[in-house]
Enzyme design. Structure first.
Site, PDB file in Angstrom:
ATOM      1  N   HIS A   1       3.386   1.936   2.110  1.00 28.35           N
ATOM      2  CA  HIS A   1       3.939   2.400   3.391  1.00 28.35           C
ATOM      3  C   HIS A   1       5.441   2.171   3.443  1.00 28.35           C
ATOM      4  CE1 HIS A   1       3.062  -1.788   5.287  1.00 28.35           C
ATOM      5  NE2 HIS A   1       4.351  -1.633   5.379  1.00 28.35           N
TER       6      HIS A   1
ATOM      7  N   GLU B   1       1.670   4.494   7.473  1.00 26.92           N
ATOM      8  CA  GLU B   1       0.575   4.007   6.649  1.00 26.92           C
ATOM      9  C   GLU B   1      -0.078   5.138   5.841  1.00 26.92           C
ATOM     10  OE1 GLU B   1       0.211   0.911   6.248  1.00 26.92           O
ATOM     11  OE2 GLU B   1      -0.489  -0.180   7.999  1.00 26.92           O
TER      12      GLU B   1
ATOM     13  N   ASN C   1       0.819  -1.217   0.000  1.00 28.07           N
ATOM     14  CA  ASN C   1       0.000   0.000   0.000  1.00 28.07           C
ATOM     15  C   ASN C   1       0.856   1.271   0.000  1.00 28.07           C
ATOM     16  OD1 ASN C   1       0.920   0.178   2.614  1.00 28.07           O
ATOM     17  ND2 ASN C   1      -1.064  -0.072   3.600  1.00 28.07           N
TER      18      ASN C   1
HETATM   19  C1  GLP Z   1       6.377  -4.268   7.030  1.00 22.16           C
HETATM   20  C2  GLP Z   1       7.471  -3.332   7.514  1.00 22.16           C
HETATM   21  C3  GLP Z   1       8.027  -2.484   6.394  1.00 22.16           C
HETATM   22  C4  GLP Z   1       8.290  -3.343   5.179  1.00 22.16           C
HETATM   23  C5  GLP Z   1       7.018  -3.941   4.686  1.00 22.16           C
HETATM   24  C6  GLP Z   1       7.156  -4.777   3.422  1.00 22.16           C
HETATM   25  O1  GLP Z   1       5.114  -3.762   7.164  1.00 22.16           O
HETATM   26  N1  GLP Z   1       7.048  -2.506   8.582  1.00 22.16           N
HETATM   27  O2  GLP Z   1       9.200  -1.828   6.837  1.00 22.16           O
HETATM   28  O3  GLP Z   1       8.888  -2.575   4.156  1.00 22.16           O
HETATM   29  O4  GLP Z   1       6.525  -4.772   5.718  1.00 22.16           O
HETATM   30  O5  GLP Z   1       7.343  -6.107   3.727  1.00 22.16           O
HETATM   31  P1  GLP Z   1       7.793  -7.224   2.677  1.00 22.16           P
HETATM   32  O6  GLP Z   1       9.226  -6.928   2.367  1.00 22.16           O
HETATM   33  O7  GLP Z   1       7.605  -8.507   3.415  1.00 22.16           O
HETATM   34  O8  GLP Z   1       6.905  -7.076   1.504  1.00 22.16           O
END
Ligand code: GLP
Length: 248
Positions: A142, A147, A140
């Site tokens: 973030h 968020e 999304n």
């Molecule tokens: C979490 C973390 C983020 C991270 C995101 C993406 O929510 N707080 O810092 O970038 O996940 O995760 P993934 O790499 O598993 O897609």
């Protein structure tokens, strides 16, 4: 508006990880006391594997380095198996020669979360700021746990997680999104933008849409990563799948 920063596209995630690990190794060679900002998530797993490998060969020396992780769940102690601290211990900290005194983490079990956020901001300042901040990106848009919404917090703060964010973190909590804490502590957008250099890594087809918006869309609180367009020194590392919606 388009992002004027350096975008590099590699054929696959493993190559992205090798590239970034080399960048970290070079930065540490140039400045052994580097202050690193670190993310969690599936994306940096390959990077951490590579950093551990390079540390094993002596190519990387973390002994003088300092780290600050981006975020942590609220309401669980560091020792909880689902905490980001446990994740970092398992994937990086337990395997490299970082000085535990120089590993910094938000304490999700702090009695007063507001004071904890202030403590973290102060610790970053006292360390001289973050030299190199590595970021992942949520589907999304973030970054950290900032968020999408009608507003964004500037400094380290308490956040309520979106349902999609709890779902994407469910693997840490027995694949049960309801078991993922509803709140977290996260560096704010200003904390992130204060880093001297930022590298955002995105891999996999799931990230193609938010990467497209990040690179080609406007700066908007609905896509927190878009604020990186305001930073002077941002590098975006992608695999081909995450870059699929970008024009040649
Ligand atoms: C979490 C973390 C983020 C991270 C995101 C993406 O929510 N707080 O810092 O970038 O996940 O995760 P993934 O790499 O598993 O897609």
């Amino acid at each position: 508006m388009s992002l004027a920063h350096k975008i590099s596209i590699f054929p696959e995630a493993a190559v992205v990880a090798r590239e970034l690990a080399t960048e970290v190794a070079d930065a540490l060679e140039e400045n052994p006391s580097l202050v690193l900002g670190l993310p969690t998530g599936r994306t940096p797993l390959l990077l951490y594997e590579e950093l551990v490998r390079l540390a094993g060969t002596g190519r990387i020396d973390f002994s003088q380095a300092t780290t600050f992780n981006l975020d942590e769940f609220l309401g669980i102690p560091a020792s909880h198996p689902g905490s980001y601290r446990s994740f970092m211990q398992a994937h990086l900290f337990d395997h490299v020669n970082l000085d535990p005194q120089r590993i910094h983490f938000l304490n999700g079990a702090a009695a007063n979360p507001f004071d904890e956020c202030c403590r973290y901001e102060k610790a970053i300042d006292e360390a001289g700021g973050i030299d190199l901040l590595i970021l992942g990106i949520g589907t999304n848009g973030h970054i950290g746990f900032n968020e999408p919404g009608s507003g964004l917090a500037a400094r380290t703060h308490r956040v309520t997680l979106k349902p999609e964010t709890r779902r994407s973190n469910a693997a840490l909590f027995g694949n049960d999104p309801d078991a993922v804490p509803a709140e977290a502590l996260s560096m704010g957008m200003g904390t992130i933008l204060d880093a001297k250099a930022v590298v955002l890594v995105a891999t996999g087809q799931r990230k193609a849409a938010c990467v497209e918006q990040l690179v080609t869309g406007p700066i908007t609180t609905q896509l927190p990563a878009s604020f990186l367009q305001l930073h002077k020194n941002v590098e975006i590392l992608l695999d081909a799948a995450a870059a699929a919606r970008l024009q040649e």
